[in-house]
Scaffold this motif. Sequence first.
Motif, PDB file in Angstrom:
ATOM      1  N   GLY A 170       0.844  -1.189   0.000  1.00 49.74           N
ATOM      2  CA  GLY A 170       0.000   0.000   0.000  1.00 49.74           C
ATOM      3  C   GLY A 170       0.875   1.232   0.000  1.00 49.74           C
ATOM      4  O   GLY A 170       1.996   1.198  -0.512  1.00 49.74           O
ATOM      5  N   SER A 171       0.370   2.324   0.597  1.00 43.71           N
ATOM      6  CA  SER A 171       1.158   3.557   0.544  1.00 43.71           C
ATOM      7  C   SER A 171       1.309   4.234   1.898  1.00 43.71           C
ATOM      8  O   SER A 171       1.867   5.299   1.994  1.00 43.71           O
ATOM      9  CB  SER A 171       0.530   4.535  -0.447  1.00 43.71           C
ATOM     10  OG  SER A 171      -0.813   4.766  -0.092  1.00 43.71           O
ATOM     11  N   GLY A 172       0.812   3.594   2.930  1.00 41.86           N
ATOM     12  CA  GLY A 172       0.949   4.231   4.240  1.00 41.86           C
ATOM     13  C   GLY A 172       1.995   3.536   5.072  1.00 41.86           C
ATOM     14  O   GLY A 172       3.035   3.126   4.580  1.00 41.86           O
ATOM     15  N   SER A 173       1.731   3.411   6.325  1.00 38.58           N
ATOM     16  CA  SER A 173       2.641   2.681   7.196  1.00 38.58           C
ATOM     17  C   SER A 173       1.828   2.020   8.300  1.00 38.58           C
ATOM     18  O   SER A 173       0.697   2.421   8.580  1.00 38.58           O
ATOM     19  CB  SER A 173       3.697   3.612   7.796  1.00 38.58           C
ATOM     20  OG  SER A 173       3.092   4.495   8.697  1.00 38.58           O
ATOM     21  N   VAL A 174       2.388   0.991   8.868  1.00 36.15           N
ATOM     22  CA  VAL A 174       1.748   0.343  10.009  1.00 36.15           C
ATOM     23  C   VAL A 174       2.668   0.516  11.206  1.00 36.15           C
ATOM     24  O   VAL A 174       3.887   0.605  11.061  1.00 36.15           O
ATOM     25  CB  VAL A 174       1.475  -1.159   9.757  1.00 36.15           C
ATOM     26  CG1 VAL A 174       0.402  -1.323   8.698  1.00 36.15           C
ATOM     27  CG2 VAL A 174       2.752  -1.890   9.352  1.00 36.15           C
ATOM     28  N   SER A 175       2.065   0.597  12.368  1.00 43.81           N
ATOM     29  CA  SER A 175       2.881   0.725  13.572  1.00 43.81           C
ATOM     30  C   SER A 175       2.613  -0.476  14.469  1.00 43.81           C
ATOM     31  O   SER A 175       1.594  -1.164  14.334  1.00 43.81           O
ATOM     32  CB  SER A 175       2.563   2.034  14.295  1.00 43.81           C
ATOM     33  OG  SER A 175       1.181   2.124  14.545  1.00 43.81           O
TER      34      SER A 175
END
Lengths: 326, 168
Positions: A256-261
């Motif tokens: 995708g284009s975001g991030s996970v924390s």
Amino acid sequence: MNTHTIIRHLAIGSAVALCAIASPAFADGVDAGTLIENTATATFDAGDGPQTIESNTVVVRVDELLDVTVTSLDAGAIGATPGEAVLTFEVTNTGNGPEAFTLTPNTAVAGNDFEVLVESIAVDTNGNGVYDPGVDEILTAPQALEPLAADEAVTVFVIVTVPDSVTDGQQTNVELIAEAATGTGAPGDTFAGQGVDGGDAIVGTTGASATATGAIQVGLTSVDLTKSASIVDPFGGESAVPGSIVTFTIVAEVSGSGSVSDLVVADIIPDGTTYVTGSLALDGNPLTDAAGDDAGEASDADGIAVDLGSVSAPATQSISFNVTID
Amino acid sequence: MNTLIKMVASVSILAFAPTQVLAQEDTLTEAPSPNGSVKLSGDVMAVKVIADDTGAERTELVKPDLIVPGDRLVFGTDYANEGAEAVTDFVVTNPLPSAVRLASDADAGLTVSVDDGASWGMLSSLSITEDDGSVRSATHADVTHVRWTIASIAPGASGRLEYPAIIR
């Protein structure tokens, strides 16, 4: 000539001092309502010594210029996921008098991939540049700013909801339109008597209206885990027999284009097998079995866990560990 | 000088009846000449660019009905010697209102002051000392006063003095 006369005869000598008007803000033009007063003084000799006379004082009042600018304070498109998103704008009164401005958001901009729902418009009451729910004042409809002094700027937040139906990478633009409350129009249009102190108001070069665009880009992130196993038996083959060593590999793919924390990958040790101490590895680099000293921990009873923390897409990380078949 | 009329009450016009000070009203009524021989009369006009039907632009002097920062004004003073004697050493001093600056196309030969009348000269000969001690050439925006000197005005003679200004 239409004369409404102001004759100001004052003791000669005080004329200069009286010409001094209250010092207006010159930063961006004199303030509306400023009185411009001009008096000439003459000295001469008519044969019987020097004399001084003074002219009448002419007075004109500076009218109110209606001008406004709006700028997006976001550095490019802001990343968002379904739910709340906040766009930040700055509204500046570039006129020369106090003026209120109405704010109108527009979510239906040509080319938008999707449309957001405007929840509210808030003023950065505490001036920290960040929207603070419960602190920053929410404007009630019709959304109008308190009058801004000449050259005064205020930060405004447009709070929107991104719909659930969006897909990764979609973009949308939101416009914020600010219009002088006195009125808008073509430069030079006038509003008689509606300026400061009953003077006229005149539309400036901005048309007393300004628009800025903020952008939202949907950043949806997904995590896929793929687990595979390979077996080496005590005899050099690949049979699952007691004593065989099974290597499990878990590939975590963040796309995708975001991030996970706080991404933690965990697994259990299958029944009938025993964890091979010291076999845990991340991307081929060994991790200790102990908790707290690095990203990984492993034990026969609790299985393995690797804390990948915050991961920006796209990324692929590989976790491996070994067990022996009992 | 004993005939000088003092109407100090005029200050209160601004303070208590501001509606009398309308931009639309240029004030041309003459001040009575104290000695009956010389008269000074001030006026102000706005310079507006007016486009005609063909789109051609021309400038016109109009009453300053509507003025905003950046607009151009022309301040004028008419003088007339109404006495029977010639007037000599006629010096007209005009402090610039602080809300305007001298227009950059003002007569370069005009005598001006950039220090509230302490010293005088053509603008090109004057300089400004900054707070940090550095010295720079004076500009039109620094002008605080303009002054005209006329050696002699014959009985019955009159004239007009003007300076152009831009609203800051």
